[in-house]
Structures are given as C-alpha cells and as structure tokens.
Design a protein around this motif. Structure first.
Motif, PDB file in Angstrom:
ATOM      1  N   GLU A  34      43.356  41.141  31.248  1.00 50.46           N
ATOM      2  CA  GLU A  34      43.888  42.010  32.302  1.00 50.46           C
ATOM      3  C   GLU A  34      44.400  41.199  33.488  1.00 50.46           C
ATOM      4  O   GLU A  34      45.441  41.528  34.078  1.00 50.46           O
ATOM      5  N   LEU A  35      43.689  40.135  33.866  1.00 48.09           N
ATOM      6  CA  LEU A  35      44.156  39.276  34.957  1.00 48.09           C
ATOM      7  C   LEU A  35      45.469  38.608  34.594  1.00 48.09           C
ATOM      8  O   LEU A  35      46.398  38.532  35.415  1.00 48.09           O
ATOM      9  N   ALA A  88      41.312  32.794  34.467  1.00 54.20           N
ATOM     10  CA  ALA A  88      39.985  33.412  34.482  1.00 54.20           C
ATOM     11  C   ALA A  88      38.952  32.479  35.100  1.00 54.20           C
ATOM     12  O   ALA A  88      38.090  32.908  35.870  1.00 54.20           O
ATOM     13  N   GLY A  89      39.035  31.199  34.759  1.00 55.64           N
ATOM     14  CA  GLY A  89      38.082  30.242  35.307  1.00 55.64           C
ATOM     15  C   GLY A  89      38.171  30.136  36.817  1.00 55.64           C
ATOM     16  O   GLY A  89      37.155  30.038  37.509  1.00 55.64           O
ATOM     17  N   LEU A  90      39.392  30.174  37.339  1.00 55.59           N
ATOM     18  CA  LEU A  90      39.593  30.059  38.781  1.00 55.59           C
ATOM     19  C   LEU A  90      39.198  31.325  39.535  1.00 55.59           C
ATOM     20  O   LEU A  90      38.469  31.279  40.524  1.00 55.59           O
ATOM     21  N   PHE A  91      39.692  32.476  39.061  1.00 55.38           N
ATOM     22  CA  PHE A  91      39.615  33.699  39.857  1.00 55.38           C
ATOM     23  C   PHE A  91      38.525  34.681  39.426  1.00 55.38           C
ATOM     24  O   PHE A  91      38.191  35.581  40.193  1.00 55.38           O
ATOM     25  N   LEU A  92      37.980  34.527  38.233  1.00 53.00           N
ATOM     26  CA  LEU A  92      36.968  35.468  37.760  1.00 53.00           C
ATOM     27  C   LEU A  92      35.604  34.824  37.555  1.00 53.00           C
ATOM     28  O   LEU A  92      34.575  35.414  37.883  1.00 53.00           O
ATOM     29  N   LEU A 118      52.624  31.403  37.796  1.00 52.64           N
ATOM     30  CA  LEU A 118      51.880  32.648  37.634  1.00 52.64           C
ATOM     31  C   LEU A 118      51.073  32.982  38.889  1.00 52.64           C
ATOM     32  O   LEU A 118      51.040  34.135  39.337  1.00 52.64           O
ATOM     33  N   ILE A 119      50.434  31.973  39.464  1.00 52.50           N
ATOM     34  CA  ILE A 119      49.577  32.201  40.636  1.00 52.50           C
ATOM     35  C   ILE A 119      50.403  32.530  41.877  1.00 52.50           C
ATOM     36  O   ILE A 119      50.146  33.523  42.578  1.00 52.50           O
ATOM     37  N   LEU A 120      51.416  31.725  42.140  1.00 52.81           N
ATOM     38  CA  LEU A 120      52.211  31.939  43.346  1.00 52.81           C
ATOM     39  C   LEU A 120      53.103  33.170  43.254  1.00 52.81           C
ATOM     40  O   LEU A 120      53.569  33.693  44.274  1.00 52.81           O
ATOM     41  N   ASP A 124      48.228  38.697  45.540  1.00 49.71           N
ATOM     42  CA  ASP A 124      46.778  38.641  45.710  1.00 49.71           C
ATOM     43  C   ASP A 124      46.201  37.301  45.282  1.00 49.71           C
ATOM     44  O   ASP A 124      45.206  36.833  45.857  1.00 49.71           O
ATOM     45  N   LEU A 125      46.791  36.683  44.276  1.00 51.55           N
ATOM     46  CA  LEU A 125      46.324  35.369  43.840  1.00 51.55           C
ATOM     47  C   LEU A 125      46.817  34.285  44.795  1.00 51.55           C
ATOM     48  O   LEU A 125      46.077  33.350  45.121  1.00 51.55           O
TER      49      LEU A 125
END
Length: 384
Positions: A34-35, A88-92, A118-120, A124-125
């Motif tokens: 989902e992320l 997932a490792g970074l944000f979850l 993807l992040i930039l 929200d990320l």
C-alpha cells in the motif's frame, strides 16, 4: 488480408523452486504494498507474493526468514521489490540503517535515483526527509527521525564494517566469500536483521553465495522439509538434458511459450512474447538465451570435484520418481579408452565390488576397491 495477432502469454506468478520458513504469525507485506502504491509504484502479483513471503513475522516480532533470495531473469521487475522493501524499512518498520549494495556502483546509482524519485514525488514522504546526499563520498537518503538508506558498491569494499538492520544485496549472481565474510559478522549485534538477495541465474565461479542458497532450497524440496531461515524463490525452467529421449515431456523446451511464462512472471506485462521470440532467434543455441531469459544458471560447488564426471543436471534428469527397490543395489561405471563413460545399476546381493574413475580421460586413472556393504543412491543424490 489481416493477420490476427496471437494471444499474449502471461507469466506464471508463483516460483518454480520455492522454500520458506513454515512458522509465522503475520506479514508486513500488505502495508508495504500500500505504501508503494501511494508513492506511485504499482506491484504485480508476483512481486507482492515475494514481499508477502519475505516479510513474514513470527509471534515474537522477529522475521520468519533471516535470508530472502529472489532469482528471476532480467527485466522482470525485481527492482520494484527492492524499492517497496526499502520504502517500508524507512517509513513503516523504523529500520535505522538499510544498506543497498550492488557489484558495481552504477547499478546502485540507478536504484538510488529510482527510490529518490518515489520519495520526493510524494508530499507526505518528502517532508520527512532530512537530507539527500549524492556525492563522491556518500549516496544516501536520511529521514528527520534518523532512519537512513545508503547505496554502496561491493566491488570497492565500501560497505565493509557497516551494520545494517536490512541489507539488500543486488546482483547476487556476483557475490562471493569476501563480501559475505565482511557482512555477516556485523549483523550479529542487530536485534532483528534481514538479508535480501536479488539477481538472475548463476554465471559460474562468481555466483558462490547464490549457489549456496539454491542448494539449500533444493535440499529442502527434496527432503520435503522447509528451510527454517531461508525464503528462496526462483523463476526458471527445468531444461532438457542431453540424455532426454526425443519427445521428452518431463522437461521444458526453450522454444515453448509456456516455458517462457514459467521463467518470466512479467511476461505479458513488461515483456512481450514477440520480443522473447525475436530474442530466441537472435541468440540461437549459444546458451545465453537459456541463462538470461529462462533462468538456467551455472552454479559453483563448495566441493571442487563434485559433479565433474557426471553433471548434476544430467544426473537429476535421469531420476525416476516412480521407481523403487526392495533391497540393495549397486552401480557399475565403465569407460572406453577414449574416455566415454557408462553408468549402469543392477540389483545386488552380498559383497559388492565398487569401481571408481576420476574425471581424467587418461587410461592411467583407474582405481578400485572392495566394500562389504552395497553402494546406494537415495533422495536423488549421487552415491558416494
């Protein structure tokens, strides 16, 4: 006159060779999928399957699989799996340090650019990012809360001494003892470490670690007992051997679209059957098509002399799962002066003479001895 296009063959979404720890309570994959989708990365079913298996957790919160290996032909989208796992490792998951390494830095650089985009590209990320470094000394993404994703090249030894919560080993078909010897001890102090290996079919001597992982998966399949700490998923064909009779239907033909689908889960999604057909015609019978598109690899052994006389693929191709024996049996090995060999089994009783021949073709290589117990073959493995 119009010509109707042939229907597109779809890749098989589950791996041909698979093992995974049987004990788990849940999986963190759904949140990871989902992320990734929120960041603009839509995953195919097979990629979601890999994440589901690789991100399973035990009741105590530890990863069910300490090691996760994905062996799939090139251009099928293994990069999407890596990106989803790193996000997932970074944000979850709150993993303090994720290390992404490849054999050469240019591969890690491409991976860095994709994850950064993807992040930039997600507001929200992006607002959780403290800094993005891309210079001659460091390539990384660091969050305000301290989590960090670093990109390295194994060939220069730049990752030696780093202790990652999650270690992504891209291009694992080029991964040997030096890199593993530098990495594995550093993980002993990490509370819940995980190793991810991703790459394509083995290419011989450089594929030391991949060969070890694959042997464990094969052993688990033959024993019918899953490996307790390894999740291994391989998309490949079961190729014909020289010993196969004409019209053999037990193995896969390189010209069969069904075989292409077995080895390429993204066939019909990212890769077209027309391209594979053209690729087959261009590469011919050199063996490159079988390795690069069908996942037929060359895997070194820890034992230098293993399978030197009779190749492992040839031996396994002759296995008859329906055969059985109610008593001991033996094998005879014969050779002509030119070095050709013949292996014949027959029922045996009592004392058995066992003959051994080395891999050399010189007539001076013969040696033999007597044993008072029969030589056996079980579980699809060579005797002796």
């Amino acid at each position: 006159m119009s010509v109707l296009a042939e229907p597109e063959v779809r890749g098989i979404q589950t791996p041909r060779l698979h093992t995974a720890p049987p004990t788990f309570a849940s999986s963190a994959a759904q949140e990871a999928v989902e992320l990734a989708a929120a960041a603009g990365l839509e995953l195919f079913p097979w990629q979601q399957h890999v994440l589901d298996v690789g991100m399973r957790e035990r009741a105590d919160g530890q990863w069910a699989a300490f090691e996760v290996a994905v062996n799939v032909p090139r251009q099928n989208g293994k990069g999407g799996i890596i990106e989803a796992r790193e996000l997932a490792g970074l944000f979850l998951l709150g993993e303090r340090l994720i290390i992404h390494s490849a054999h050469e830095f240019k591969t890690s650089r491409v991976a860095f650019e994709r994850v950064r985009s993807l992040i930039l590209g997600h507001p929200d990320l992006r607002k959780r990012v403290k800094r993005v470094l891309s210079n001659t000394t460091e390539t990384s993404i660091e969050l305000i809360t301290g989590q960090k994703l670093a990109f390295l090249a194994r060939s220069g030894g730049s990752g030696r001494g780093f202790t990652g919560d999650c270690n992504i080993l891209d291009e694992d078909m080029i991964l040997g003892d030096d890199a593993m010897g530098a990495l594995m001890p550093t993980m002993s102090a990490v509370p819940n470490p995980q190793l991810w290996y991703l790459g394509s079919a083995g290419i011989g001597a450089p594929s030391v670690q991949l060969a070890r992982l694959r042997r464990r998966a094969l052993a688990a399949r033959e024993a019918g007992v899953p490996d307790p700490s390894l999740a291994y998923m391989e998309w490949s064909v079961d190729p014909h051997a020289d010993e196969c009779p004409p019209g053999c239907t037990d193995h896969d033909s390189a010209d069969d679209p069904a075989a292409w689908a077995k080895a390429n889960p993204s066939l019909g999604y990212l890769i077209s059957s027309e391209f594979v057909r053209n690729e087959r015609a261009s590469l011919g019978t050199s063996g490159i098509f079988e390795r690069e598109r069908l996942g037929v690899g060359l895997y070194p052994s820890d034992e230098a002399d293993t399978w030197q006389v009779i190749g492992e693929d040839a031996w396994r191709a002759l296995a008859d799962p329906k055969s059985s024996t109610d008593g001991p049996y033996s094998f005879a090995i014969d050779a002509t002066q030119r070095g050709t060999r013949r292996l014949s089994p027959w029922p045996a009783r009592g004392e058995v003479e066992r003959t051994w021949r080395s891999s050399r073709t010189s007539p001076a290589w013969a040696g033999w001895w007597r044993r008072r117990r029969p030589c056996t073959r079980s579980g699809g493995r060579a005797a002796g």
